[in-house]
Motif scaffolding. Structure first.
Motif, PDB file in Angstrom:
ATOM      1  N   SER A 145      19.276  -7.015  10.211  1.00  0.00           N
ATOM      2  CA  SER A 145      20.499  -6.205  10.265  1.00  0.00           C
ATOM      3  C   SER A 145      20.418  -4.995   9.335  1.00  0.00           C
ATOM      4  N   LEU A 146      19.548  -5.073   8.329  1.00  0.00           N
ATOM      5  CA  LEU A 146      19.355  -3.948   7.401  1.00  0.00           C
ATOM      6  C   LEU A 146      18.265  -2.991   7.864  1.00  0.00           C
ATOM      7  N   GLY A 147      17.666  -3.277   9.019  1.00  0.00           N
ATOM      8  CA  GLY A 147      16.674  -2.377   9.587  1.00  0.00           C
ATOM      9  C   GLY A 147      15.229  -2.729   9.304  1.00  0.00           C
ATOM     10  N   PHE A 148      14.974  -3.873   8.664  1.00  0.00           N
ATOM     11  CA  PHE A 148      13.600  -4.298   8.407  1.00  0.00           C
ATOM     12  C   PHE A 148      13.042  -5.070   9.608  1.00  0.00           C
ATOM     13  N   ASN A 149      11.768  -4.849   9.892  1.00  0.00           N
ATOM     14  CA  ASN A 149      11.097  -5.622  10.936  1.00  0.00           C
ATOM     15  C   ASN A 149      10.667  -6.966  10.354  1.00  0.00           C
ATOM     16  N   CYS A 150      11.590  -7.899  10.326  1.00  0.00           N
ATOM     17  CA  CYS A 150      11.356  -9.183   9.674  1.00  0.00           C
ATOM     18  C   CYS A 150      11.045 -10.257  10.714  1.00  0.00           C
ATOM     19  N   TYR A 151      10.075 -11.085  10.413  1.00  0.00           N
ATOM     20  CA  TYR A 151       9.636 -12.137  11.317  1.00  0.00           C
ATOM     21  C   TYR A 151       9.579 -13.477  10.587  1.00  0.00           C
ATOM     22  N   HIS A 183       1.945 -23.744   8.010  1.00  0.00           N
ATOM     23  CA  HIS A 183       2.909 -23.301   7.009  1.00  0.00           C
ATOM     24  C   HIS A 183       3.803 -22.231   7.611  1.00  0.00           C
ATOM     25  N   THR A 184       5.084 -22.251   7.250  1.00  0.00           N
ATOM     26  CA  THR A 184       6.049 -21.276   7.748  1.00  0.00           C
ATOM     27  C   THR A 184       6.545 -20.405   6.602  1.00  0.00           C
ATOM     28  N   TYR A 185       6.602 -19.120   6.848  1.00  0.00           N
ATOM     29  CA  TYR A 185       7.064 -18.175   5.835  1.00  0.00           C
ATOM     30  C   TYR A 185       7.668 -16.965   6.534  1.00  0.00           C
ATOM     31  N   LEU A 186       8.206 -16.031   5.770  1.00  0.00           N
ATOM     32  CA  LEU A 186       8.780 -14.808   6.317  1.00  0.00           C
ATOM     33  C   LEU A 186       7.868 -13.631   5.997  1.00  0.00           C
ATOM     34  N   GLU A 187       7.933 -12.623   6.821  1.00  0.00           N
ATOM     35  CA  GLU A 187       7.179 -11.405   6.527  1.00  0.00           C
ATOM     36  C   GLU A 187       7.884 -10.197   7.135  1.00  0.00           C
ATOM     37  N   VAL A 188       7.737  -9.081   6.469  1.00  0.00           N
ATOM     38  CA  VAL A 188       8.271  -7.806   6.938  1.00  0.00           C
ATOM     39  C   VAL A 188       7.089  -6.899   7.257  1.00  0.00           C
ATOM     40  N   ILE A 189       7.128  -6.304   8.432  1.00  0.00           N
ATOM     41  CA  ILE A 189       6.061  -5.394   8.853  1.00  0.00           C
ATOM     42  C   ILE A 189       6.579  -3.965   8.774  1.00  0.00           C
ATOM     43  N   ASP A 190       5.933  -3.159   7.955  1.00  0.00           N
ATOM     44  CA  ASP A 190       6.327  -1.770   7.758  1.00  0.00           C
ATOM     45  C   ASP A 190       5.326  -0.856   8.456  1.00  0.00           C
ATOM     46  N   THR A 191       5.824  -0.051   9.361  1.00  0.00           N
ATOM     47  CA  THR A 191       4.977   0.895  10.101  1.00  0.00           C
ATOM     48  C   THR A 191       5.457   2.329   9.901  1.00  0.00           C
ATOM     49  N   SER A 192       6.214   2.563   8.836  1.00  0.00           N
ATOM     50  CA  SER A 192       6.795   3.891   8.620  1.00  0.00           C
ATOM     51  C   SER A 192       5.750   4.931   8.249  1.00  0.00           C
ATOM     52  N   ASN A 193       4.653   4.495   7.650  1.00  0.00           N
ATOM     53  CA  ASN A 193       3.604   5.433   7.250  1.00  0.00           C
ATOM     54  C   ASN A 193       2.430   5.305   8.224  1.00  0.00           C
ATOM     55  N   SER A 194       2.261   6.312   9.050  1.00  0.00           N
ATOM     56  CA  SER A 194       1.214   6.271  10.070  1.00  0.00           C
ATOM     57  C   SER A 194      -0.191   6.273   9.468  1.00  0.00           C
ATOM     58  N   LYS A 195      -0.348   6.874   8.284  1.00  0.00           N
ATOM     59  CA  LYS A 195      -1.667   6.932   7.658  1.00  0.00           C
ATOM     60  C   LYS A 195      -2.105   5.552   7.171  1.00  0.00           C
ATOM     61  N   ARG A 196      -1.175   4.786   6.588  1.00  0.00           N
ATOM     62  CA  ARG A 196      -1.516   3.461   6.083  1.00  0.00           C
ATOM     63  C   ARG A 196      -1.592   2.422   7.187  1.00  0.00           C
ATOM     64  N   GLY A 197      -0.952   2.709   8.314  1.00  0.00           N
ATOM     65  CA  GLY A 197      -0.910   1.744   9.403  1.00  0.00           C
ATOM     66  C   GLY A 197       0.108   0.654   9.121  1.00  0.00           C
ATOM     67  N   GLU A 198      -0.132  -0.533   9.632  1.00  0.00           N
ATOM     68  CA  GLU A 198       0.804  -1.647   9.463  1.00  0.00           C
ATOM     69  C   GLU A 198       0.647  -2.278   8.078  1.00  0.00           C
ATOM     70  N   VAL A 199       1.740  -2.365   7.352  1.00  0.00           N
ATOM     71  CA  VAL A 199       1.746  -2.989   6.028  1.00  0.00           C
ATOM     72  C   VAL A 199       2.541  -4.283   6.106  1.00  0.00           C
ATOM     73  N   CYS A 245      18.602 -26.714   4.684  1.00  0.00           N
ATOM     74  CA  CYS A 245      17.247 -26.934   5.173  1.00  0.00           C
ATOM     75  C   CYS A 245      16.496 -25.601   5.255  1.00  0.00           C
ATOM     76  N   ARG A 246      15.196 -25.689   5.144  1.00  0.00           N
ATOM     77  CA  ARG A 246      14.370 -24.484   5.062  1.00  0.00           C
ATOM     78  C   ARG A 246      14.413 -23.689   6.365  1.00  0.00           C
ATOM     79  N   ASN A 247      14.444 -24.355   7.504  1.00  0.00           N
ATOM     80  CA  ASN A 247      14.436 -23.649   8.779  1.00  0.00           C
ATOM     81  C   ASN A 247      15.653 -22.741   8.934  1.00  0.00           C
ATOM     82  N   CYS A 248      16.835 -23.279   8.599  1.00  0.00           N
ATOM     83  CA  CYS A 248      18.057 -22.486   8.729  1.00  0.00           C
ATOM     84  C   CYS A 248      18.092 -21.365   7.692  1.00  0.00           C
ATOM     85  N   LEU A 249      17.590 -21.636   6.511  1.00  0.00           N
ATOM     86  CA  LEU A 249      17.554 -20.602   5.478  1.00  0.00           C
ATOM     87  C   LEU A 249      16.631 -19.463   5.886  1.00  0.00           C
ATOM     88  N   ASP A 250      15.485 -19.791   6.468  1.00  0.00           N
ATOM     89  CA  ASP A 250      14.565 -18.759   6.958  1.00  0.00           C
ATOM     90  C   ASP A 250      15.251 -17.883   8.007  1.00  0.00           C
TER      91      ASP A 250
END
Length: 284
Positions: A123-129, A146-162, A109-114
């Motif tokens: 566990s790999l260090g990504f900010n995944c939601y 709709h439900t989906y996954l996303e990773v938020i990258d904040t490593s670059n302060s100049k670009r902000g949240e990606v 099922c999609r919920n468990c796969l997500d």
């Protein structure tokens, strides 16, 4: 030779010839008009076919160019997602929610796969939601979620949240049962799993929704409101809630687990011989 009692005057001869000429002229004119109309129709049909061909070629080129572009964070997340899906596909697991008992990850099922993909990326260090978008009914656009996954990258302060969107069934979101051949060929260029930044996804949605509109117009079919650009953009780029807090026990194998001992059923006198039991005191 002129028959008896018939007289042919000069006027009869002249005007008779003129009338015959007029009839011939009209017939010739009608024939010429028909040929011109047929030629115009053929030319218009040819021009329409050429325009349609040019449109689909352009959409294909734009789609390919957009998919080929990538950034370092997109490449990293894409690689990690591919590995996570590969591990799940190679292992038998138990569907936690109970909708499916034992199945391969691709049929779970999609919920468990997500949840499984999110946990692996965390566990790999990504900010995944796990993000759930939701929008209300508006003129020309029905409500939905709709439900989906996303990773938020904040490593670059100049670009902000990606924001990097992960859609596990991207191609299926744009498939249409009554599409023409050109649209189906365009859809086949899409990856089954999309991993990319929000602005890249926005460009893809515009291209695909424009193609869907063109496809339905060619087939003289009304484009469904849930196929329009505004509705599709709301799925991944609208108002949403992020969640990483739902933690459910995972079972990646179908081997039976050992039953856990409860203090309510554990026999202390049997397991701990030196333990003495005192007489129970009645409480009044």
């Amino acid at each position: 030779m002129v028959m008896e009692n018939e007289e042919v005057s000069f006027a009869d001869t002249v005007f008779g010839f003129w009338e015959d000429s007029q009839v011939h002229s009209v017939n010739s004119s009608n024939s010429s008009n028909d040929e011109e109309e047929n030629y115009d129709d053929e030319e218009e049909t040819f021009c329409t076919k050429e325009k349609n061909k040019a449109f689909w070629e352009e959409q294909g080129q734009l789609l390919q160019a957009t998919l080929c572009r990538t950034s370092s964070i997109e490449t990293k997340v894409r690689h990690a997602t591919k590995e996570a899906l590969g591990e799940l596909n190679a292992s038998e697991r138990r569907c936690i929610c109970g909708q499916l008992e034992v199945a391969k990850a691709k049929s779970c099922c999609r919920n468990c796969l997500d949840r499984d993909i999110r946990d692996r990326l965390l566990s790999l260090g990504f900010n995944c939601y796990i993000s759930k978008s939701k929008w209300n009914n508006s003129p020309g656009t029905p409500s939905g979620e709709h439900t989906y996954l996303e990773v938020i990258d904040t490593s670059n302060s100049k670009r902000g949240e990606v924001k990097v969107v992960i859609e596990l069934s991207f191609r299926a979101e744009f498939e249409m049962a009554r599409a023409n051949e050109e649209y189906n060929q365009l859809i086949m260029k899409l990856p089954e799993v999309f991993v990319g930044k929000g602005e890249r996804l926005r460009v893809l949605v515009k291209i695909l929704c424009s193609a869907a509109k063109k496809c339905m117009k060619e087939k003289n079919i009304h484009l469904a409101p849930w196929r329009k650009q505004k509705y599709m953009l709301a799925k991944w780029l609208g108002t949403y809630d992020r969640s990483t807090m739902e933690t459910l026990p995972r079972a990646y194998t179908n081997r039976p687990q050992k039953p856990k001992t409860s203090m309510l059923t554990y026999d202390l006198l049997e397991k701990i011989p030196g333990l003495h039991c005192t007489t129970a005191v009645e409480v009044v």
